[in-house]
Design an enzyme around this catalytic site. Structure first.
Site, short mmCIF file in Angstrom:
data_model
loop_
_atom_site.label_atom_id
_atom_site.label_comp_id
_atom_site.label_asym_id
_atom_site.label_seq_id
_atom_site.Cartn_x
_atom_site.Cartn_y
_atom_site.Cartn_z
N ASN A 117 0.82 -1.21 0.00
CA ASN A 117 0.00 0.00 0.00
C ASN A 117 0.85 1.25 0.00
OD1 ASN A 117 -2.13 -1.67 -0.03
ND2 ASN A 117 -2.74 -1.36 2.10
N ILE A 118 0.29 2.26 -0.61
CA ILE A 118 1.00 3.52 -0.76
C ILE A 118 0.35 4.60 0.10
CG2 ILE A 118 1.91 3.01 -3.04
CD1 ILE A 118 -0.52 4.33 -4.28
N ASP A 119 -0.69 4.19 0.86
CA ASP A 119 -1.47 5.18 1.60
C ASP A 119 -0.81 5.61 2.91
OD1 ASP A 119 -1.98 2.98 3.30
OD2 ASP A 119 -3.92 2.57 2.37
N HIS A 136 6.10 -0.55 -2.30
CA HIS A 136 5.84 0.30 -3.46
C HIS A 136 5.90 1.78 -3.10
CE1 HIS A 136 3.55 -3.38 -5.28
NE2 HIS A 136 4.85 -3.52 -5.31
N CYS A 144 11.00 15.69 -7.20
CA CYS A 144 11.02 16.34 -8.53
C CYS A 144 11.72 15.43 -9.52
CB CYS A 144 11.75 17.68 -8.43
SG CYS A 144 12.02 18.45 -10.03
N CYS A 147 15.11 17.89 -10.71
CA CYS A 147 16.23 18.23 -9.82
C CYS A 147 16.31 17.32 -8.61
CB CYS A 147 16.15 19.69 -9.38
SG CYS A 147 14.92 19.99 -8.09
N THR A 259 -4.71 -8.78 -0.59
CA THR A 259 -3.94 -8.55 -1.82
C THR A 259 -4.22 -9.67 -2.80
OG1 THR A 259 -1.72 -8.57 -2.80
CG2 THR A 259 -1.91 -9.52 -0.61
N SER A 260 -4.28 -9.30 -4.09
CA SER A 260 -4.51 -10.31 -5.12
C SER A 260 -3.21 -11.05 -5.46
CB SER A 260 -5.07 -9.64 -6.38
OG SER A 260 -4.15 -8.69 -6.88
N ARG A 284 -11.03 -11.28 0.30
CA ARG A 284 -12.42 -11.48 -0.11
C ARG A 284 -12.53 -12.55 -1.19
NH1 ARG A 284 -14.74 -5.58 -0.73
NH2 ARG A 284 -13.72 -5.78 -2.73
P1 CNA Z 1 -5.49 -5.49 -5.74
O1 CNA Z 1 -4.86 -6.20 -6.87
O2 CNA Z 1 -6.51 -4.47 -6.04
O3 CNA Z 1 -6.11 -6.62 -4.78
C1 CNA Z 1 -6.84 -6.31 -3.65
C2 CNA Z 1 -7.34 -7.60 -3.04
O4 CNA Z 1 -7.94 -7.32 -1.81
C3 CNA Z 1 -8.37 -8.32 -3.90
O5 CNA Z 1 -8.06 -9.67 -3.92
C4 CNA Z 1 -9.70 -8.08 -3.17
O6 CNA Z 1 -10.56 -9.17 -3.28
C5 CNA Z 1 -9.22 -7.93 -1.76
N1 CNA Z 1 -10.06 -7.07 -0.94
C6 CNA Z 1 -10.56 -5.86 -1.22
N2 CNA Z 1 -11.24 -5.36 -0.17
C7 CNA Z 1 -11.17 -6.30 0.79
C8 CNA Z 1 -11.65 -6.40 2.11
N3 CNA Z 1 -12.36 -5.40 2.67
N4 CNA Z 1 -11.40 -7.52 2.81
C9 CNA Z 1 -10.68 -8.53 2.27
N5 CNA Z 1 -10.18 -8.49 1.04
C10 CNA Z 1 -10.42 -7.39 0.32
O7 CNA Z 1 -4.40 -4.78 -4.82
P2 CNA Z 1 -2.98 -5.32 -4.40
O8 CNA Z 1 -2.63 -4.60 -3.18
O9 CNA Z 1 -2.91 -6.79 -4.42
O10 CNA Z 1 -2.06 -4.81 -5.59
C11 CNA Z 1 -0.90 -4.12 -5.37
C12 CNA Z 1 -1.02 -2.67 -5.84
C13 CNA Z 1 -2.27 -1.99 -5.40
C14 CNA Z 1 0.07 -1.89 -5.20
O11 CNA Z 1 0.95 -1.44 -6.17
C15 CNA Z 1 -0.58 -0.72 -4.48
O12 CNA Z 1 0.18 0.42 -4.56
C16 CNA Z 1 -1.88 -0.56 -5.15
N6 CNA Z 1 -2.94 0.16 -4.42
C17 CNA Z 1 -2.76 0.61 -3.15
C18 CNA Z 1 -3.79 1.28 -2.51
C19 CNA Z 1 -3.57 1.78 -1.11
O13 CNA Z 1 -2.47 2.14 -0.76
N7 CNA Z 1 -4.62 1.81 -0.28
C20 CNA Z 1 -5.01 1.50 -3.16
C21 CNA Z 1 -5.15 1.02 -4.47
C22 CNA Z 1 -4.11 0.35 -5.08
#
Ligand code: CNA
Length: 324
Positions: A117-119, A136, A144, A147, A259-260, A284
């Protein structure tokens, strides 16, 4: 599983197995993704209908990943800035899953949280930077492209919210100082040319890449980019160093949440650690391409609440599922 049986390794399948693993293990690696922040209103990427990629596809973006491609950003940052406000973090809120990771830390069990996550919400949840790898990068800082001046990420939030490309104030100051100097501009060899320091953006317009020495282009301040890792960029060295030199030897349980597991090299971590280290997956949706010992499908905030309830651990978060 068959191999585990033959080698007489213990087998784990159920939620109670996950609970006893959490209770007994001491060096837990937690790998997290966007799913742990969706309950805070930040969309993930790949969930059908609600994910950011689905939203982009619905709006006609054929390849949503391109928005986070470094070459595209350098060619034309406007597309990113047009859309980035939609995934801007909420810095003051955490989810029960963040609280769960903090709880593991408080119990002295958190080896490392590898977050994709990037948040930067891990910081708000009080995860110790010594136990955190932001694989990430994050919105916490911005740099920048010209620079390399780095500023706190919040500096560019107003531009992101206004869908305006953020420019570097250090460059602005340098350029305005230069403009005070007497100018010595050479004549361009071909005044008609689209000089090599310009590139044609995807949508047909011409965008200055600012890389010239200022002889032919009107100099512009550099573009600010949040320090999130785009496709085509290297992950921070700390990721590889911590994983190979420290965690691989120590880890005794892996917990993967929300995460997927589609983005390498994070998706490779389960293959990299010793085979006898059990792995629990909470999300999920199931994933087909990796074998886990225990898969717990559901909303991660609810699943971790239930795990804590069964473990007899208090999960102190207002959104945590309450139960006896
Ligand atoms: P993804 O590929 O979008 O996968 C998210 C996974 O989480 C999926 O399998 C969903 O089914 C599952 N999911 C979603 N909500 C829930 C929940 N409430 N409970 C349980 N499971 C849930 O995202 P990944 O993180 O796998 O992919 C990596 C990317 C996403 C990174 O490069 C991040 O920077 C990027 N990202 C980050 C954010 C953030 O920082 N919040 C937001 C969006 C994307």
């Amino acid at each position: 599983r068959e191999l585990a049986r033959r080698q007489k390794l213990p087998q784990y399948n159920t939620i109670d197995d996950a609970v006893s693993l959490l209770q007994s293990k001491k060096n837990i690696m937690v790998i997290t993704g966007a799913g742990i922040s969706t309950s805070l209103g930040i969309p993930d990427f790949r969930s059908k209908n609600t994910g950011f990629y689905s939203q982009l596809l619905a709006r006609g973006f054929e390849s949503p990943e391109d928005v986070f491609d470094i070459e595209n950003f350098d060619m034309d940052p406007r597309t990113f800035y047009e859309l980035a406000g939609e995934i801007l973090p909420v810095l003051d809120k955490t989810s029960p899953t963040h609280a769960f990771i903090r709880l593991l830390q408080d119990k002295g069990k958190l080896l490392t949280n590898y977050t994709q996550n990037i948040d930067n919400i891990e910081a708000a949840a009080g995860i110790d930077p010594a136990h955190l790898i932001q694989c990430h990068g994050s919105w916490a800082t911005a740099t920048c492209r010209k620079c390399k001046a780095q500023v706190p990420g919040a500096t560019i939030f107003s531009d992101v919210k206004a869908k305006r490309v953020a420019r570097c104030t250090a460059c602005v100051q340098r350029l305005s100082a230069q403009q005070q100097q007497p100018k010595k501009r050479k004549r361009a060899p071909n005044s008609n040319s689209n000089s090599s320091s310009r590139s044609r953006g995807k949508h047909g317009h011409v965008y200055s890449d600012d890389d010239s020495d200022g002889q032919y282009d009107i100099p512009e301040p550099g573009v600010m980019k949040p320090d999130i890792t785009f496709f085509g960029e290297q992950l921070p060295n700390t990721f590889f160093d911590r994983l190979t030199d420290h965690d691989r030897e120590k880890v005794d349980l892996v917990v993967i949440v929300g995460t997927s597991m589609k983005v390498a090299p994070v998706s490779e971590i389960p293959n990299f650690i010793p085979k006898d280290v059990p792995c629990v997956y909470i999300s999920r949706e199931p994933v087909e391409h990796i074998n886990f010992d225990v898969t717990l499908l559901g909303y991660c905030d609810d699943v971790v609440s239930e795990l804590c309830r069964r473990a007899g651990w208090g999960l102190d978060h207002p959104m945590a599922l309450k139960g006896k």
